[in-house]
Motif scaffolding. Structure first.
Motif, PDB file in Angstrom:
ATOM      1  N   ARG A   1       5.318 -13.324  -3.288  1.00  0.00           N
ATOM      2  CA  ARG A   1       4.285 -12.563  -2.648  1.00  0.00           C
ATOM      3  C   ARG A   1       3.097 -12.877  -2.063  1.00  0.00           C
ATOM      4  O   ARG A   1       2.600 -12.623  -0.852  1.00  0.00           O
ATOM      5  CB  ARG A   1       4.025 -11.455  -3.574  1.00  0.00           C
ATOM      6  CG  ARG A   1       5.187 -10.253  -3.704  1.00  0.00           C
ATOM      7  CD  ARG A   1       4.773  -9.219  -4.811  1.00  0.00           C
ATOM      8  NE  ARG A   1       4.176  -9.536  -6.031  1.00  0.00           N
ATOM      9  CZ  ARG A   1       5.182  -9.572  -7.159  1.00  0.00           C
ATOM     10  NH1 ARG A   1       6.502  -9.153  -7.057  1.00  0.00           N
ATOM     11  NH2 ARG A   1       4.701  -9.781  -8.342  1.00  0.00           N
TER      12      ARG A   1
ATOM     13  N   HIS B   1       1.768 -12.970   1.657  1.00  0.00           N
ATOM     14  CA  HIS B   1      -0.011 -12.505   2.086  1.00  0.00           C
ATOM     15  C   HIS B   1      -0.493 -13.379   2.688  1.00  0.00           C
ATOM     16  O   HIS B   1      -1.423 -13.075   3.807  1.00  0.00           O
ATOM     17  CB  HIS B   1      -0.641 -12.259   0.761  1.00  0.00           C
ATOM     18  CG  HIS B   1      -0.158 -11.247  -0.294  1.00  0.00           C
ATOM     19  ND1 HIS B   1       0.298  -9.919   0.408  1.00  0.00           N
ATOM     20  CD2 HIS B   1      -0.325 -10.912  -1.506  1.00  0.00           C
ATOM     21  CE1 HIS B   1       0.722  -9.185  -0.922  1.00  0.00           C
ATOM     22  NE2 HIS B   1       0.202  -9.865  -1.861  1.00  0.00           N
TER      23      HIS B   1
ATOM     24  N   LEU C   1      -6.258  -7.170   1.890  1.00  0.00           N
ATOM     25  CA  LEU C   1      -5.200  -8.365   1.487  1.00  0.00           C
ATOM     26  C   LEU C   1      -5.967  -9.397   0.511  1.00  0.00           C
ATOM     27  O   LEU C   1      -4.951  -9.967  -0.440  1.00  0.00           O
ATOM     28  CB  LEU C   1      -5.202  -9.090   2.826  1.00  0.00           C
ATOM     29  CG  LEU C   1      -3.820  -9.906   2.879  1.00  0.00           C
ATOM     30  CD1 LEU C   1      -2.631  -9.020   2.622  1.00  0.00           C
ATOM     31  CD2 LEU C   1      -3.612 -10.469   4.388  1.00  0.00           C
TER      32      LEU C   1
ATOM     33  N   GLN D   1      -7.718  -8.737  -1.862  1.00  0.00           N
ATOM     34  CA  GLN D   1      -7.411  -7.994  -3.188  1.00  0.00           C
ATOM     35  C   GLN D   1      -6.133  -8.157  -3.884  1.00  0.00           C
ATOM     36  O   GLN D   1      -6.118  -8.576  -5.090  1.00  0.00           O
ATOM     37  CB  GLN D   1      -8.065  -6.358  -3.156  1.00  0.00           C
ATOM     38  CG  GLN D   1      -9.328  -6.287  -2.838  1.00  0.00           C
ATOM     39  CD  GLN D   1      -9.415  -4.451  -2.926  1.00  0.00           C
ATOM     40  OE1 GLN D   1      -8.960  -3.894  -3.684  1.00  0.00           O
ATOM     41  NE2 GLN D   1     -10.290  -4.216  -2.053  1.00  0.00           N
ATOM     42  N   GLU D   2      -5.054  -8.135  -2.880  1.00  0.00           N
ATOM     43  CA  GLU D   2      -3.967  -8.334  -3.281  1.00  0.00           C
ATOM     44  C   GLU D   2      -3.527  -9.732  -3.670  1.00  0.00           C
ATOM     45  O   GLU D   2      -2.795  -9.963  -4.821  1.00  0.00           O
ATOM     46  CB  GLU D   2      -2.852  -7.949  -2.167  1.00  0.00           C
ATOM     47  CG  GLU D   2      -2.866  -6.331  -1.934  1.00  0.00           C
ATOM     48  CD  GLU D   2      -2.355  -5.465  -3.007  1.00  0.00           C
ATOM     49  OE1 GLU D   2      -1.407  -5.791  -3.534  1.00  0.00           O
ATOM     50  OE2 GLU D   2      -3.373  -4.708  -3.467  1.00  0.00           O
TER      51      GLU D   2
ATOM     52  N   ARG E   1      -4.714 -10.400  -7.224  1.00  0.00           N
ATOM     53  CA  ARG E   1      -4.003  -9.811  -8.171  1.00  0.00           C
ATOM     54  C   ARG E   1      -2.815 -10.810  -8.247  1.00  0.00           C
ATOM     55  O   ARG E   1      -2.457 -10.814  -9.671  1.00  0.00           O
ATOM     56  CB  ARG E   1      -3.548  -8.331  -7.553  1.00  0.00           C
ATOM     57  CG  ARG E   1      -2.757  -7.712  -8.710  1.00  0.00           C
ATOM     58  CD  ARG E   1      -1.972  -6.513  -8.469  1.00  0.00           C
ATOM     59  NE  ARG E   1      -3.320  -5.524  -8.222  1.00  0.00           N
ATOM     60  CZ  ARG E   1      -3.652  -4.982  -6.964  1.00  0.00           C
ATOM     61  NH1 ARG E   1      -3.084  -5.320  -6.001  1.00  0.00           N
ATOM     62  NH2 ARG E   1      -5.046  -4.281  -6.919  1.00  0.00           N
ATOM     63  N   GLU E   2      -2.320 -11.191  -7.459  1.00  0.00           N
ATOM     64  CA  GLU E   2      -1.220 -12.221  -7.575  1.00  0.00           C
ATOM     65  C   GLU E   2      -1.663 -13.332  -8.397  1.00  0.00           C
ATOM     66  O   GLU E   2      -1.085 -14.012  -9.446  1.00  0.00           O
ATOM     67  CB  GLU E   2      -0.496 -12.716  -6.150  1.00  0.00           C
ATOM     68  CG  GLU E   2       0.087 -11.389  -5.777  1.00  0.00           C
ATOM     69  CD  GLU E   2       1.151 -10.816  -6.360  1.00  0.00           C
ATOM     70  OE1 GLU E   2       1.826 -11.054  -7.219  1.00  0.00           O
ATOM     71  OE2 GLU E   2       1.382  -9.580  -5.980  1.00  0.00           O
TER      72      GLU E   2
END
Length: 294
Positions: free
Chosen positions: A227, A231, A252, A254-255, A258-259
């Motif tokens: 993932r 991104h 993006l 933030q994502e 998170r990963e």
């Protein structure tokens, strides 16, 4: 094309007996907001001026300052209140008749009388010509503002791309480290069990394999790495987009964060953990820069 939300522009021109000066500055803002300060007699043009700004600025707070100076040749006009003059002369006649004065009221005396001769500032009523000239002048200032925002945006884009390259490099290292962590764990567990048993009891290979499999499953970060790689590709694409992308980039980041946090929580090894810390630091710097992007 990346555009910053901060910038400054100026323009000035002369029309309808005015010298007009316009300053435009913009700063970061979550949404689009325009504030215009202009002479009160031109307040009727505020909506048209806001539309002129919003045609070029999609996000950010924009402050517009408009000042107008009258040209010397058309600043003042002289008027005579003839009705008041007639009243003064009538009063003078009544005084002469009542008290027997013989003097005549002359021009000098009339000019000294209060409010008889007045100087007024000559103002042109707001009309379509003034509106068009104001909007054209503002458009020049906004164009210079946009140029500055684009120049700053180019520096922001360069910085973000460099940090993105660093994230990609660390991502490759994490992909290589993931299987090594499991192998090292298996070797350490086997060595520890053999040390505890002191070679008195044979190692239960099936139980050992089960423990290693459980560890491998818990520490598996393949999905997160996949993932994260996706991104990165989306970020590359957004950096070439012609539309404002600040909000999309913010989401993006933030994502990505998170990963990276998930990878860190699954890491049971110093090497991946150190790289996760570096990635988080780079992402935070990117996030700060993205706050300036339209």
């Amino acid at each position: 094309m990346i555009c910053s939300m901060t910038g400054f522009g100026q323009a000035n021109r002369s029309f309808a007996g005015y010298n007009v000066f316009i300053d435009v500055k913009s700063v970061n803002h979550r949404y689009s907001e325009v504030s215009i300060r202009l002479p009160k007699e031109w307040a009727v043009f505020e909506d048209a001026l806001k539309k002129t700004v919003l045609q070029a600025v999609k996000r950010g707070r924009v402050d517009v300052f408009i000042t107008a100076e009258r040209e010397a040749a058309s600043m003042k006009s002289v008027t005579v209140d003839f009705a008041l003059a007639d009243a003064y002369l009538q009063a003078a006649g009544q005084l002469k008749e009542r008290y027997g004065y013989a003097e005549q009221v002359g021009l000098k005396e009339l000019l000294r009388l209060p409010d008889l001769v007045q100087m007024k500032e000559s103002r042109k009523e707001p009309d379509k010509e003034i509106e068009e000239e104001l909007c054209a002048c503002l458009q020049e200032a906004v164009s210079r503002l946009s140029d500055m925002r684009l120049r700053e945006g180019a520096f922001l884009e360069q910085d973000i791309r460099e940090r993105l390259m660093e994230l990609k490099r660390i991502h490759v290292e994490l992909e290589a480290l993931a299987p090594q962590v499991v192998q090292e764990y298996a070797a350490k567990m086997t060595s520890r069990i053999q040390s505890l048993l002191q070679d008195q009891t044979p190692v239960d290979e099936q139980r050992l394999a089960t423990e290693i499999a459980i560890f491998a499953d818990r520490s598996n970060v393949d999905e997160e790495l996949t993932r994260l790689k996706s991104h990165f590709g989306q970020c590359d694409q957004l950096l070439t987009d012609q539309e404002p992308v600040g909000r999309k980039l913010d989401f993006l980041i933030q994502e990505m964060n998170r990963e990276v946090n998930t990878i860190g929580s699954k890491s049971n090894h110093s090497e991946p953990t150190a790289r996760v810390i570096t990635m988080k630091a780079e992402l935070e710097k990117m996030r700060e820069q993205i706050q300036n992007i339209e």
